[in-house]
Every structure is written in structure tokens, then in C-alpha cells.
Design an enzyme around this catalytic site. Structure first.
Site, PDB file in Angstrom:
ATOM      1  N   LYS A 149      41.343  42.680  23.515  1.00 60.84           N
ATOM      2  CA  LYS A 149      41.162  43.610  25.102  1.00 60.84           C
ATOM      3  C   LYS A 149      40.807  45.155  24.286  1.00 60.84           C
ATOM      4  O   LYS A 149      41.842  45.251  23.110  1.00 60.84           O
ATOM      5  CB  LYS A 149      42.119  43.684  25.713  1.00 60.84           C
ATOM      6  CG  LYS A 149      41.324  42.287  26.789  1.00 60.84           C
ATOM      7  CD  LYS A 149      42.078  42.632  28.080  1.00 60.84           C
ATOM      8  CE  LYS A 149      42.118  41.403  28.753  1.00 60.84           C
ATOM      9  NZ  LYS A 149      42.388  41.889  30.421  1.00 60.84           N
TER      10      LYS A 149
ATOM     11  N   LYS B 107      43.743  39.209  21.056  1.00 61.60           N
ATOM     12  CA  LYS B 107      43.501  39.486  22.598  1.00 61.60           C
ATOM     13  C   LYS B 107      42.244  39.637  22.618  1.00 61.60           C
ATOM     14  O   LYS B 107      41.535  39.399  23.591  1.00 61.60           O
ATOM     15  CB  LYS B 107      43.973  40.495  24.334  1.00 61.60           C
ATOM     16  CG  LYS B 107      45.352  39.275  23.947  1.00 61.60           C
ATOM     17  CD  LYS B 107      46.083  39.990  25.942  1.00 61.60           C
ATOM     18  CE  LYS B 107      45.572  40.062  26.627  1.00 61.60           C
ATOM     19  NZ  LYS B 107      46.836  40.489  27.449  1.00 61.60           N
TER      20      LYS B 107
HETATM   21  N1  C2G Z   1      44.695  40.654  38.057  1.00 63.25           N
HETATM   22  C1  C2G Z   1      44.496  40.538  39.422  1.00 63.25           C
HETATM   23  N2  C2G Z   1      44.010  40.539  40.619  1.00 63.25           N
HETATM   24  C2  C2G Z   1      42.675  41.119  39.802  1.00 63.25           C
HETATM   25  C3  C2G Z   1      42.483  41.934  38.293  1.00 63.25           C
HETATM   26  C4  C2G Z   1      44.205  41.334  37.744  1.00 63.25           C
HETATM   27  O1  C2G Z   1      45.544  39.595  40.290  1.00 63.25           O
HETATM   28  N3  C2G Z   1      40.955  41.503  40.610  1.00 63.25           N
HETATM   29  C5  C2G Z   1      45.923  40.069  37.632  1.00 63.25           C
HETATM   30  C6  C2G Z   1      45.685  39.564  36.555  1.00 63.25           C
HETATM   31  O2  C2G Z   1      45.335  37.574  36.932  1.00 63.25           O
HETATM   32  C7  C2G Z   1      46.914  39.363  36.003  1.00 63.25           C
HETATM   33  C8  C2G Z   1      47.203  40.580  35.909  1.00 63.25           C
HETATM   34  O3  C2G Z   1      46.326  40.767  37.345  1.00 63.25           O
HETATM   35  O4  C2G Z   1      48.014  38.676  37.002  1.00 63.25           O
HETATM   36  C9  C2G Z   1      47.548  41.577  35.270  1.00 63.25           C
HETATM   37  O5  C2G Z   1      45.812  41.575  34.049  1.00 63.25           O
HETATM   38  P1  C2G Z   1      45.138  42.073  33.488  1.00 63.25           P
HETATM   39  O6  C2G Z   1      45.801  43.559  32.802  1.00 63.25           O
HETATM   40  O7  C2G Z   1      43.285  41.846  33.286  1.00 63.25           O
HETATM   41  O8  C2G Z   1      45.930  40.590  32.291  1.00 63.25           O
HETATM   42  P2  C2G Z   1      45.103  39.653  31.707  1.00 63.25           P
HETATM   43  O9  C2G Z   1      44.286  40.547  30.176  1.00 63.25           O
HETATM   44  O10 C2G Z   1      44.550  38.736  31.834  1.00 63.25           O
HETATM   45  O11 C2G Z   1      46.718  39.884  30.288  1.00 63.25           O
HETATM   46  O12 C2G Z   1      49.675  36.260  28.096  1.00 63.25           O
HETATM   47  C10 C2G Z   1      48.559  36.445  29.631  1.00 63.25           C
HETATM   48  C11 C2G Z   1      47.997  37.863  28.511  1.00 63.25           C
HETATM   49  O13 C2G Z   1      48.853  38.954  28.689  1.00 63.25           O
HETATM   50  C12 C2G Z   1      47.621  38.210  30.383  1.00 63.25           C
END
Ligand code: C2G
Length: 131
Positions: free
Chosen positions: A46, A44
Site C-alpha cells: 500500500k 502490504k
Molecule cells: N473498512 C470498512 N469499510 C470500507 C473501507 C474499509 O469497514 N468501505 C474497514 C476495513 O475492513 C478495515 C478498516 O476499515 O477493517 C481499515 O481499512 P484499511 O485501512 O483498508 O485497512 P487494511 O489495509 O485492510 O489493513 O493487519 C490488518 C491490516 O492492517 C488491515
């Protein structure tokens, strides 16, 4: 039992994550979090601060979370939904529209992302303080 699933890295756990998990749990009785593995995070693009095991332990300590499973690739969602008999798939709306194809298997809901907080912003703020 109404099962809900969501996916993510959940690094440097913060209140935006917690509010997402809280609202996701309100959509059912049992919340599964598919947590991105360290290997999938590399895919990803990350670079998580905490390892998978550290992030898993923190998620398992959250009262809204009932089960944590590994997220190893982009393609496993449909299989997960069928295997765990999931009723609702939830993501923050930064992903709006990206997983609509899953709606043939379950409800697909995008919840509003919590503004002004992110793992990236936490890292940037800390770098600024420590420089
Ligand atoms: N999130 C949120 N508000 C934030 C930050 C994150 O609602 N201020 C939500 C994101 O939208 C996501 C969840 O928290 O639904 C997890 O965020 P991340 O760890 O950044 O997930 P991501 O890297 O987007 O991974 O297959 C899908 C991916 O694995 C999603």
C-alpha cells in the site's frame, strides 16, 4: 473496562472507516487502533497518501478512538491482545476468517464493510476529475 482493538492503514480517512470505528467502539469501552506504519504499508503493497504521523493525528481526533499504536508487522496481533488485555478483536469482513486463530485469546468479530467507498475509489475518482 472492555477493550477493543482493530488494525488498518486508514489512509484518506472516509466514512467507511468512521463507521467501522464507531461500531468497534460500541463493542466495548476503550478502542485501540493499531495503525499501519509507512514501512509496514510498503510490505502490504500500500502506498498511503498521508504519512503515519498524519494518519495517527487524524485517528486520535476521532471521538471513538482512545489509543493509537503502530502496526509494524502481521505477527504482532497476539502480542498486542495479551499486552493490552484486549477483549475483542474487530476487522471489516473483507478480512473474514483471516484472523480466526486469535479467538483463543479474545472475541473475534468481523463487521460488515461499508459499501461503495474505499481509499482506492477516492484516488481513482480524483484522478478522473483532474485529468
Ligand atoms: N473498512 C470498512 N469499510 C470500507 C473501507 C474499509 O469497514 N468501505 C474497514 C476495513 O475492513 C478495515 C478498516 O476499515 O477493517 C481499515 O481499512 P484499511 O485501512 O483498508 O485497512 P487494511 O489495509 O485492510 O489493513 O493487519 C490488518 C491490516 O492492517 C488491515
Amino acid at each position: 473496562m472492555k477493550k477493543v482493538i482493530t488494525y488498518g492503514t486508514f489512509d484518506l480517512l472516509h466514512y467507511g472507516h468512521i463507521l467501522l470505528l464507531q461500531r468497534a467502539k460500541e463493542l466495548g469501552d476503550y478502542l485501540i487502533v493499531a495503525l499501519s506504519t509507512d514501512q509496514f504499508n510498503r510490505l502490504k503493497g500500500k502506498d498511503a497518501y498521508f504519512t503515519y504521523e498524519e494518519r495517527r493525528m487524524m485517528l486520535e481526533a476521532i471521538k471513538y478512538v482512545d489509543l493509537v499504536i503502530p502496526e509494524e508487522n502481521w505477527e504482532q496481533k497476539q502480542t498486542d491482545i495479551k499486552h493490552w488485555k484486549v477483549d475483542t478483536f474487530v476487522m471489516g469482513d473483507d478480512w473474514k476468517g483471516k484472523f480466526d486463530e486469535l479467538s483463543i485469546h479474545c472475541n473475534v468479530i468481523y463487521l460488515s464493510r461499508t459499501p461503495d467507498i474505499s481509499t482506492t475509489s477516492i484516488k481513482s475518482s480524483l484522478q478522473a476529475i483532474t485529468q
